[in-house]
Design an enzyme around this catalytic site. Sequence first.
Site, PDB file in Angstrom:
ATOM      1  N   GLY A  11       0.838  -1.208   0.000  1.00 49.54           N
ATOM      2  CA  GLY A  11       0.000   0.000   0.000  1.00 49.54           C
ATOM      3  C   GLY A  11       0.868   1.251   0.000  1.00 49.54           C
ATOM      4  O   GLY A  11       1.857   1.320   0.735  1.00 49.54           O
ATOM      5  N   ASP A 104       5.710  -4.769   6.150  1.00 48.48           N
ATOM      6  CA  ASP A 104       6.446  -5.984   6.526  1.00 48.48           C
ATOM      7  C   ASP A 104       6.374  -7.080   5.460  1.00 48.48           C
ATOM      8  O   ASP A 104       7.298  -7.881   5.323  1.00 48.48           O
ATOM      9  CB  ASP A 104       6.026  -6.498   7.910  1.00 48.48           C
ATOM     10  N   THR A 126       4.184   2.627   5.606  1.00 45.67           N
ATOM     11  CA  THR A 126       2.788   2.165   5.656  1.00 45.67           C
ATOM     12  C   THR A 126       2.028   3.057   6.626  1.00 45.67           C
ATOM     13  O   THR A 126       2.566   3.432   7.680  1.00 45.67           O
ATOM     14  CB  THR A 126       2.664   0.701   6.109  1.00 45.67           C
ATOM     15  N   ASP A 130       2.500  -0.563  11.808  1.00 45.69           N
ATOM     16  CA  ASP A 130       2.425  -1.882  12.446  1.00 45.69           C
ATOM     17  C   ASP A 130       3.719  -2.683  12.308  1.00 45.69           C
ATOM     18  O   ASP A 130       3.702  -3.908  12.435  1.00 45.69           O
ATOM     19  CB  ASP A 130       1.258  -2.683  11.836  1.00 45.69           C
ATOM     20  N   ARG A 172      -5.621  -2.465   8.787  1.00 48.67           N
ATOM     21  CA  ARG A 172      -5.619  -3.912   8.547  1.00 48.67           C
ATOM     22  C   ARG A 172      -5.989  -4.664   9.829  1.00 48.67           C
ATOM     23  O   ARG A 172      -7.071  -4.445  10.338  1.00 48.67           O
ATOM     24  CB  ARG A 172      -4.253  -4.369   8.014  1.00 48.67           C
TER      25      ARG A 172
HETATM   26  O1  F6P Z   1      -1.564  -1.540   4.635  1.00 49.70           O
HETATM   27  C1  F6P Z   1      -2.129  -0.333   4.261  1.00 49.70           C
HETATM   28  C2  F6P Z   1      -3.603  -0.483   4.030  1.00 49.70           C
HETATM   29  O2  F6P Z   1      -4.133   0.780   3.693  1.00 49.70           O
HETATM   30  C3  F6P Z   1      -4.392  -1.096   5.201  1.00 49.70           C
HETATM   31  O3  F6P Z   1      -4.663  -0.169   6.218  1.00 49.70           O
HETATM   32  C4  F6P Z   1      -5.622  -1.595   4.508  1.00 49.70           C
HETATM   33  O4  F6P Z   1      -6.215  -2.664   5.214  1.00 49.70           O
HETATM   34  C5  F6P Z   1      -5.071  -2.071   3.187  1.00 49.70           C
HETATM   35  O5  F6P Z   1      -3.854  -1.377   2.973  1.00 49.70           O
HETATM   36  C6  F6P Z   1      -5.988  -1.846   2.012  1.00 49.70           C
HETATM   37  O6  F6P Z   1      -5.399  -2.416   0.913  1.00 49.70           O
HETATM   38  P1  F6P Z   1      -5.889  -2.175  -0.585  1.00 49.70           P
HETATM   39  O7  F6P Z   1      -5.489  -0.780  -0.960  1.00 49.70           O
HETATM   40  O8  F6P Z   1      -5.153  -3.200  -1.370  1.00 49.70           O
HETATM   41  O9  F6P Z   1      -7.365  -2.327  -0.580  1.00 49.70           O
END
Ligand code: F6P
Length: 320
Positions: A11, A104, A126, A130, A172
């Site tokens: 992300g 991670d 991120t 976390d 997440r």
């Molecule tokens: O890890 C960053 C994050 O924004 C999380 O907070 C969230 O759960 C996830 O990515 C969403 O992922 P995507 O953009 O693939 O839907």
Amino acid sequence: MPKIAVLTSGGDAPGMNAAVRAVVRRAISLGYGICGIRRGFSGLLGDQPFVEMEMGSVADIIHRGGTFLLTARAPDMFEQGCQDQAAARLKDEGIEGLVVIGGDGSFKGAMTLEQRGIKTACVPGTIDNDINGTDQTIGFDTAVNTILSAVNNLRDTATSHERIFLLEVMGRNNGFLALAAGLAAGAESILVPEIDYDIEDICARLLRGIERQKTHSIIVVAEGAGDIYDLNREICARLDTDSRVTVLGHIQRGGSPSAVDRLLGSRMGAMAVDLINEGKSGHFTALRGKDLEAVPLTASFTDPRPFPEDLYRLAMVLAR
Ligand code: F6P
């Protein structure tokens, strides 16, 4: 000329551009050739050419959210064949060091390349904050501020209608983002996956607020803490009220990075290059207090980041 490559993965997070800029400019200042790999590990596994970078390639990006190198999730990197292929491509291109900016999962991908003889250094990027081993990740501060700005807007309408609002934020499986934003926003309740919640307690808090003539209430709910719509139905039924749900979604992942994230990105990006230059492979740049330290990549996935329960308790005391 020895060559380094840089990629962003997973992300996106505000401040990643500052980190890429620092990687590129620090590498050039140390006499390295530097190239960017677009679309993270997917780009490394594909056949798109790497992008040769110069000082000017990273001009005018420090203030932009997202990542100008583009990013992707690359589940293929969990397969040994793909890990071999990625390492082979880097060697074919004459890359001796790789900087990976991401979470991670991205660190795990980097580790497999380190095990195949590529010097790697990672930078934690991120919004979730976390990653075990660092006090803060790039993007977290901006995301918290974006959530605060959303809560300010919600309060205007919540006060006008004397309503309860439930606000879902990302993170997440973790509640670091929800806790920081909820505490800073003065939320009445904060629900996180790490701490069991009691619906009786949440409703009692809301009732106490109503008795004190509070005009509205905000409950911050981490996306991993359960179904926000179920929770809302429960609150509506128990309090005979008409509360509303707002899911902030990807809005909280964009936006111009805060000063904190630009500084962190700049410092960490430059340090990642220094680590490769010093031959200290397989580490990530970690913020410990005010200082940056090199922490072995393994520390980020052997243990989960501890949840600051004391801060959570403080938030609950202050929200009374
Ligand atoms: O890890 C960053 C994050 O924004 C999380 O907070 C969230 O759960 C996830 O990515 C969403 O992922 P995507 O953009 O693939 O839907």
